[in-house]
Design a protein around this motif. Sequence first.
Motif, short mmCIF file in Angstrom:
data_model
loop_
_atom_site.label_atom_id
_atom_site.label_comp_id
_atom_site.label_asym_id
_atom_site.label_seq_id
_atom_site.Cartn_x
_atom_site.Cartn_y
_atom_site.Cartn_z
N ALA A 59 -7.53 -0.77 1.85
CA ALA A 59 -7.08 0.59 1.53
C ALA A 59 -7.78 1.12 0.29
O ALA A 59 -8.16 2.30 0.23
N TRP A 92 -5.26 8.96 0.79
CA TRP A 92 -6.71 8.87 0.64
C TRP A 92 -7.35 8.10 1.79
O TRP A 92 -8.51 8.34 2.14
N TYR A 93 -6.61 7.19 2.37
CA TYR A 93 -7.11 6.50 3.56
C TYR A 93 -7.28 7.49 4.72
O TYR A 93 -8.27 7.43 5.47
N SER A 94 -6.34 8.41 4.86
CA SER A 94 -6.47 9.45 5.89
C SER A 94 -7.68 10.35 5.62
O SER A 94 -8.37 10.79 6.56
N ALA A 109 -2.30 5.81 -1.58
CA ALA A 109 -3.42 5.11 -0.95
C ALA A 109 -3.56 5.49 0.52
O ALA A 109 -4.67 5.64 1.04
N TRP A 110 -2.42 5.65 1.20
CA TRP A 110 -2.48 6.05 2.61
C TRP A 110 -3.02 7.47 2.77
O TRP A 110 -3.72 7.77 3.76
N HIS A 118 -11.63 1.83 1.15
CA HIS A 118 -11.80 2.96 2.05
C HIS A 118 -11.43 4.29 1.38
O HIS A 118 -11.97 5.34 1.76
N SER A 119 -10.54 4.24 0.41
CA SER A 119 -10.22 5.47 -0.33
C SER A 119 -11.45 6.01 -1.05
O SER A 119 -11.71 7.22 -1.05
N HIS A 178 -5.25 -2.77 11.36
CA HIS A 178 -4.20 -3.09 10.39
C HIS A 178 -2.97 -3.66 11.09
O HIS A 178 -2.28 -4.51 10.50
N VAL A 213 0.87 -1.18 0.00
CA VAL A 213 0.00 0.00 0.00
C VAL A 213 0.91 1.23 0.00
O VAL A 213 1.54 1.54 1.02
N PHE A 256 -10.37 9.34 4.24
CA PHE A 256 -11.52 8.53 4.67
C PHE A 256 -11.76 8.67 6.18
O PHE A 256 -12.91 8.79 6.62
#
Length: 305
Positions: free
Chosen positions: A218, A148-150, A145-146, A221-222, A195, A141, A152
């Motif tokens: 990931a 956009w995960y944040s 991606a991280w 959730h994005s 995770h 990941v 989320f």
Amino acid sequence: MPFGKQIFALARIAALLLVGSVLWAQGSTNPFDIVREPEAEALVVVPVTGNPFDIIPRAGSTRPAALPEPPPAPAETVTEKLTTAASRNDFRQFIFFLLIDGFVLFTILFLMLGSWLGKAWQGVRNPQLMHLLYREWNGRVRWPAWVWYSFFVYSLSAVLFMALLSWGWLPAHRPAWQLWGLLFGGTALWFMGRHLLLWLVRAIFQSEALQYYNFTIAAFHSLLGVVLLPLAAVWAYGPAEWHRGLLWATAALMLGVYMYRTMSVLLQRGQSVMRSPFLFLLYICAVESAPVFVAVKVLQHVEFF
């Protein structure tokens, strides 16, 4: 007795009587006598209460009237006030800037890292394309991606803030930014813990299926963060009659994404999962069930709610 002597005797008797009366009057009206004046009667102020059964002292009594004692103050109880329809008006400015900042952040991320959303959307629509994206990124990941995960986590905490505020489950004495900050931090810790458990189980059993599942989380959730932000705006500015329906819609959306994600993973990694049912049960217990039980136990002892 000669007549002259009789007159002299009568005069002497009259003089004696006159002198005796004068001496008696002088003893009672002597101006140098010390006469004790009567004591002044003490005045007593009697409060008028209108009660016919009050005991009023008689006139001239020096005993003061007993004043009624004030009733004891009731015991002070400190209760935590929750948000109401009136107190929620104080959060309007914070809600406005929270949503505006969210949409501005989405615009910036879309201009810089919008390509990841396109790839994630293709992978969500087609599980085989998700597998190709997983191979392209070597099962890791990466930072887009991280990021956009944040986003989320930001959107989910905003939805939780609106939902709890609309139902009156937040304490009214704390600042709005502090309440949202606690929700944001708690949501971030929740997913980081999941995770971390997923990484530990994968590292112990060397399972590629769990690594692929971590990648799909990931990706899903994005995209989910992009949907939750407009939903938070509806929570904030929609009619109050919509709140119950929005609650069910939000829960159905989260549950639907979870079920669809699980089925897409089983379509790609179903054979490896079935070869190790113990690993599958361990994942269900350690990653999915354990965080829920821990969160419920923690919330029972936290005074935030």
